[in-house]
Design a protein around this motif. Structure first.
Motif, PDB file in Angstrom:
ATOM      1  N   THR A   1       0.647  -1.261   0.137  1.00 27.27           N
ATOM      2  CA  THR A   1      -0.064   0.033  -0.056  1.00 27.27           C
ATOM      3  C   THR A   1       0.826   1.341  -0.001  1.00 27.27           C
ATOM      4  OG1 THR A   1      -1.712  -1.179   1.292  1.00 27.27           O
ATOM      5  CG2 THR A   1      -1.703   1.364   1.241  1.00 27.27           C
ATOM      6  N   LEU A   2       1.765   1.267   0.689  1.00 34.58           N
ATOM      7  CA  LEU A   2       2.952   2.255   0.877  1.00 34.58           C
ATOM      8  C   LEU A   2       3.782   2.390  -0.488  1.00 34.58           C
ATOM      9  CD1 LEU A   2       3.841   1.896   4.566  1.00 34.58           C
ATOM     10  CD2 LEU A   2       2.196   3.818   3.676  1.00 34.58           C
ATOM     11  N   GLY A   3       3.816   1.491  -1.148  1.00 34.07           N
ATOM     12  CA  GLY A   3       4.809   1.403  -2.238  1.00 34.07           C
ATOM     13  C   GLY A   3       6.335   1.354  -2.074  1.00 34.07           C
ATOM     14  N   VAL A   4       6.560   0.761  -0.908  1.00 30.78           N
ATOM     15  CA  VAL A   4       7.924   0.507  -0.737  1.00 30.78           C
ATOM     16  C   VAL A   4       7.963  -1.017  -0.644  1.00 30.78           C
ATOM     17  CG1 VAL A   4       8.302   2.449   0.863  1.00 30.78           C
ATOM     18  CG2 VAL A   4       7.355   0.174   1.820  1.00 30.78           C
ATOM     19  N   PRO A   5       9.468  -1.531  -0.921  1.00 33.18           N
ATOM     20  CA  PRO A   5       9.907  -2.876  -0.988  1.00 33.18           C
ATOM     21  C   PRO A   5       9.489  -3.628   0.184  1.00 33.18           C
ATOM     22  CG  PRO A   5      11.477  -1.524  -1.910  1.00 33.18           C
ATOM     23  CD  PRO A   5      10.514  -0.540  -1.418  1.00 33.18           C
ATOM     24  N   ALA A   6       9.754  -2.992   1.262  1.00 31.69           N
ATOM     25  CA  ALA A   6       9.415  -3.872   2.740  1.00 31.69           C
ATOM     26  C   ALA A   6       9.360  -2.622   3.544  1.00 31.69           C
ATOM     27  CB  ALA A   6      10.753  -4.834   2.896  1.00 31.69           C
ATOM     28  N   LEU A   7       8.820  -3.162   4.801  1.00 30.11           N
ATOM     29  CA  LEU A   7       8.535  -2.185   5.867  1.00 30.11           C
ATOM     30  C   LEU A   7       9.776  -1.368   6.495  1.00 30.11           C
ATOM     31  CD1 LEU A   7       5.376  -3.413   7.691  1.00 30.11           C
ATOM     32  CD2 LEU A   7       5.751  -1.623   5.937  1.00 30.11           C
ATOM     33  N   ARG A   8      10.861  -2.081   6.218  1.00 27.44           N
ATOM     34  CA  ARG A   8      12.311  -1.595   6.490  1.00 27.44           C
ATOM     35  C   ARG A   8      12.284  -0.149   6.183  1.00 27.44           C
ATOM     36  NH1 ARG A   8      17.828  -3.177   5.700  1.00 27.44           N
ATOM     37  NH2 ARG A   8      19.008  -1.706   5.921  1.00 27.44           N
ATOM     38  N   ASP A   9      11.872   0.013   4.715  1.00 28.94           N
ATOM     39  CA  ASP A   9      11.890   1.450   4.049  1.00 28.94           C
ATOM     40  C   ASP A   9      11.175   2.457   4.735  1.00 28.94           C
ATOM     41  OD1 ASP A   9      13.873   0.372   2.097  1.00 28.94           O
ATOM     42  OD2 ASP A   9      12.280  -0.948   1.471  1.00 28.94           O
ATOM     43  N   VAL A  10      10.452   2.198   6.021  1.00 33.52           N
ATOM     44  CA  VAL A  10       9.737   3.249   6.392  1.00 33.52           C
ATOM     45  C   VAL A  10      10.534   3.533   7.722  1.00 33.52           C
ATOM     46  CG1 VAL A  10       7.504   3.888   7.559  1.00 33.52           C
ATOM     47  CG2 VAL A  10       7.384   2.251   5.836  1.00 33.52           C
ATOM     48  N   ALA A  11      10.825   4.799   7.608  1.00 28.61           N
ATOM     49  CA  ALA A  11      11.598   5.330   8.744  1.00 28.61           C
ATOM     50  C   ALA A  11      10.779   5.853   9.938  1.00 28.61           C
ATOM     51  CB  ALA A  11      12.455   6.609   8.313  1.00 28.61           C
ATOM     52  N   VAL A  12      11.040   5.631  11.474  1.00 25.29           N
ATOM     53  CA  VAL A  12      10.415   6.278  12.256  1.00 25.29           C
ATOM     54  C   VAL A  12       9.906   7.703  12.108  1.00 25.29           C
ATOM     55  CG1 VAL A  12      10.523   6.833  14.657  1.00 25.29           C
ATOM     56  CG2 VAL A  12      11.150   4.687  14.115  1.00 25.29           C
ATOM     57  N   ALA A  13      10.850   8.390  11.455  1.00 25.64           N
ATOM     58  CA  ALA A  13      10.537   9.837  11.406  1.00 25.64           C
ATOM     59  C   ALA A  13       9.152   9.931  10.145  1.00 25.64           C
ATOM     60  CB  ALA A  13      11.538  10.702  10.646  1.00 25.64           C
ATOM     61  N   ASP A  14       9.082   9.000   9.623  1.00 24.34           N
ATOM     62  CA  ASP A  14       7.854   9.299   8.426  1.00 24.34           C
ATOM     63  C   ASP A  14       6.816   8.243   8.704  1.00 24.34           C
ATOM     64  OD1 ASP A  14       9.520  10.315   6.789  1.00 24.34           O
ATOM     65  OD2 ASP A  14      10.341   8.544   5.929  1.00 24.34           O
ATOM     66  N   LEU A  15       6.757   7.682   9.997  1.00 28.36           N
ATOM     67  CA  LEU A  15       5.629   6.813  10.590  1.00 28.36           C
ATOM     68  C   LEU A  15       4.256   7.451  10.589  1.00 28.36           C
ATOM     69  CD1 LEU A  15       4.989   3.993  11.558  1.00 28.36           C
ATOM     70  CD2 LEU A  15       5.906   4.908  13.971  1.00 28.36           C
ATOM     71  N   ASP A  16       4.107   8.662  11.082  1.00 29.24           N
ATOM     72  CA  ASP A  16       2.749   9.150  11.260  1.00 29.24           C
ATOM     73  C   ASP A  16       2.111   9.269   9.752  1.00 29.24           C
ATOM     74  OD1 ASP A  16       2.850   9.285  13.807  1.00 29.24           O
ATOM     75  OD2 ASP A  16       3.541  11.312  14.258  1.00 29.24           O
ATOM     76  N   ASP A  17       2.955   9.978   8.750  1.00 29.89           N
ATOM     77  CA  ASP A  17       2.626   9.859   7.642  1.00 29.89           C
ATOM     78  C   ASP A  17       2.125   8.845   6.844  1.00 29.89           C
ATOM     79  OD1 ASP A  17       2.144  11.216   5.014  1.00 29.89           O
ATOM     80  OD2 ASP A  17       3.889  10.161   4.490  1.00 29.89           O
ATOM     81  N   ALA A  18       3.057   7.594   7.099  1.00 33.68           N
ATOM     82  CA  ALA A  18       2.762   6.238   6.788  1.00 33.68           C
ATOM     83  C   ALA A  18       1.346   5.594   7.475  1.00 33.68           C
ATOM     84  CB  ALA A  18       3.904   5.469   6.919  1.00 33.68           C
ATOM     85  N   LEU A  19       1.226   5.864   8.624  1.00 28.24           N
ATOM     86  CA  LEU A  19       0.186   5.440   9.249  1.00 28.24           C
ATOM     87  C   LEU A  19      -1.365   6.006   8.668  1.00 28.24           C
ATOM     88  CD1 LEU A  19       1.203   5.758  12.935  1.00 28.24           C
ATOM     89  CD2 LEU A  19       0.460   3.459  11.898  1.00 28.24           C
ATOM     90  N   ARG A  20      -1.309   7.306   8.420  1.00 26.71           N
ATOM     91  CA  ARG A  20      -2.390   7.862   7.672  1.00 26.71           C
ATOM     92  C   ARG A  20      -2.608   7.323   6.402  1.00 26.71           C
ATOM     93  NH1 ARG A  20      -0.640  12.715  10.382  1.00 26.71           N
ATOM     94  NH2 ARG A  20       0.724  13.239   9.020  1.00 26.71           N
ATOM     95  N   ARG A  21      -1.912   6.678   5.698  1.00 20.28           N
ATOM     96  CA  ARG A  21      -1.976   5.967   4.530  1.00 20.28           C
ATOM     97  C   ARG A  21      -2.413   4.685   4.234  1.00 20.28           C
ATOM     98  NH1 ARG A  21       3.450   7.199   1.907  1.00 20.28           N
ATOM     99  NH2 ARG A  21       2.435   5.917   0.079  1.00 20.28           N
TER     100      ARG A  21
END
Ligand code: GLA
Length: 412
Positions: free
Chosen positions: A266-286
């Protein structure tokens, strides 16, 4: 994740101390003596050698491996030992002290995942994975003895795979560097046995070093051996076997993997490793639903906790990792939802009795709890966990103290 019958149950029966290297070495020698004696009496000959692979616990970094993330396991001084010798033909005979009945299979069964079943599937799986990768696997007789308890989440399956793999590689003079062995052992488990595990367990049991935790990047298999000296910090690691029956562990594990994969796609990343803590809130909203959001939050924050733990250990600030361990447990309990009442009871009782930090280790739905405790409080904390269990009517837990040990080795 699943447990073969290559080990001895009850190895965690109440407070055992595996704390000194000397005690651990004696225990391994005893396991090797049982494997050798089993080999002699079963096959009427001497084995060509003995190979030992340890069980493992994960200090921190749970369900991050199949998300291309970070893990920090260390090997336990409990071993599965394979005594082995080549056969003249291309066939394999395997005996385990636990079942007593030997299993025999040839190339046809080894080449067809699923044909060898039960505990021997882990052995056939290694033969299959090697042959599938193009190696000329020597026929062999094997005898197995183990002190890695079954069903406790200490990777008895990976220990069996790694010990068998090491034996076959040596007996056949196969060119398979140890850094590449975890992927092959994992293929045995994924492709032959059918358990969809990540790369952590096989990496830990093969690549760990004594006195160190293994900081593994599961995306590229790069490792750093991080000094983990409990004595220097006057701390002890209690490994508490929750004795909780694994309820639906395999199905739940697969469901967690699916949630993570859904979140990544859904986030369009290869794996959840590619989501940084700094981007977590934005990712959660998506993400579309609360459950997927919480699964992702666990993985993203857990990866960060591994990195933070490594920073503290590099600086020899061992005591300070306690709160990260406890936070990791809360995340597994509330966001990833993989704990069970026995596990949560052990963690709460250990913390209430003064543990510096505590968390479930391994895949979840049972298994073991790690409690980092002041060395002079180990007995007090263990007793508090036993009392909490008794109060709730749970089967009494087992407790061992553990030091980080070396990965797979040839004993003789
Ligand atoms: C099991 C699996 C590992 C890993 C852990 C959870 O042990 O075999 O690959 O996913 O669960 O961290």
């Amino acid at each position: 994740m699943t447990d073969p019958a290559g080990g001895a149950p009850g190895a965690t029966a109440d407070v055992e101390h595996t704390t000194t290297a000397g005690t651990a070495a004696r225990a391994t020698a005893g396991t090797a003596a049982r494997a050798t004696a089993g080999f002699r009496s079963r096959y009427g000959a001497e084995p060509a050698g003995c190979w030992a692979a340890p069980g493992r616990v994960n200090l921190i970094g749970e369900h991050t491996d199949y998300n291309d993330g970070y893990v920090l396991p260390f090997a336990l001084p409990l071993h599965t030992v394979v005594a082995a010798a080549p056969r003249d033909d291309t066939g394999w005979t395997v005996w385990s002290e636990l079942t007593g009945d030997p299993v025999e299979f040839g190339p046809a069964a080894a080449d067809e995942p699923g044909l060898v079943t039960g505990w021997a599937a882990y052995v056939a799986g290694v033969v299959w994975a090697l042959r599938d990768a193009g190696y000329a696997v020597p026929g062999a007789r094997l005898a197995i003895a183990s002190d890695v308890p079954l069903g406790s989440g200490l990777s008895s399956s990976a220990a069996l795979e790694a010990a068998v793999l090491a034996a076959l590689v040596d007996l056949g003079g196969l060119d398979l560097p140890s850094g590449e062995q975890p992927r092959l052992a994992r293929r045995a488990e994924n492709g032959y046995v059918g358990a969809p595990t990540g790369i952590m367990d096989q990496s830990a049991v093969i690549r760990c070093r004594a006195g160190h935790a293994l900081f593994l990047d599961c995306r590229d298999d790069s490792v750093e051996h991080i000094p983990f000296n409990l004595d220097e910090a006057r701390l002890t690691m209690l490994v508490i076997d929750s004795r909780a029956p694994h309820r639906h562990a395999d199905g739940e594990y697969a469901a967690r993997r699916r949630s993570c994969e859904r979140a990544a796609s859904t986030l369009g990343v290869p794996a959840l490793r590619d989501v940084a803590v700094a981007d977590l809130d934005d990712a959660l909203r998506r993400l579309p639903d609360d459950e997927t959001r919480r699964r992702m939050r666990h993985v993203v924050t857990e990866n960060q906790r591994v990195l933070d733990t490594v920073v503290l250990l590099r600086a020899r600030r061992v005591r300070e990792i306690g709160s990260l361990l406890t936070d990791s447990h809360a995340s597994m309990r509330d966001d990833f939802e993989i704990t069970v009442p026995e596990i949560d009871t052990a963690v709460e009782a250990a913390l209430a009795a003064g543990a510096v930090g505590a968390r479930m280790t391994g895949g979840g739905f049972g298994g073991c709890v790690l409690a980092l405790v002041d060395a002079d409080r180990a007995e007090t904390v263990a007793a508090a966990v036993r009392a909490a269990y008794a109060e709730r009517g749970f089967t009494a837990p087992g407790t061992v103290t553990a030091i980080p040990t070396a990965g797979t080795t040839r004993l003789r």
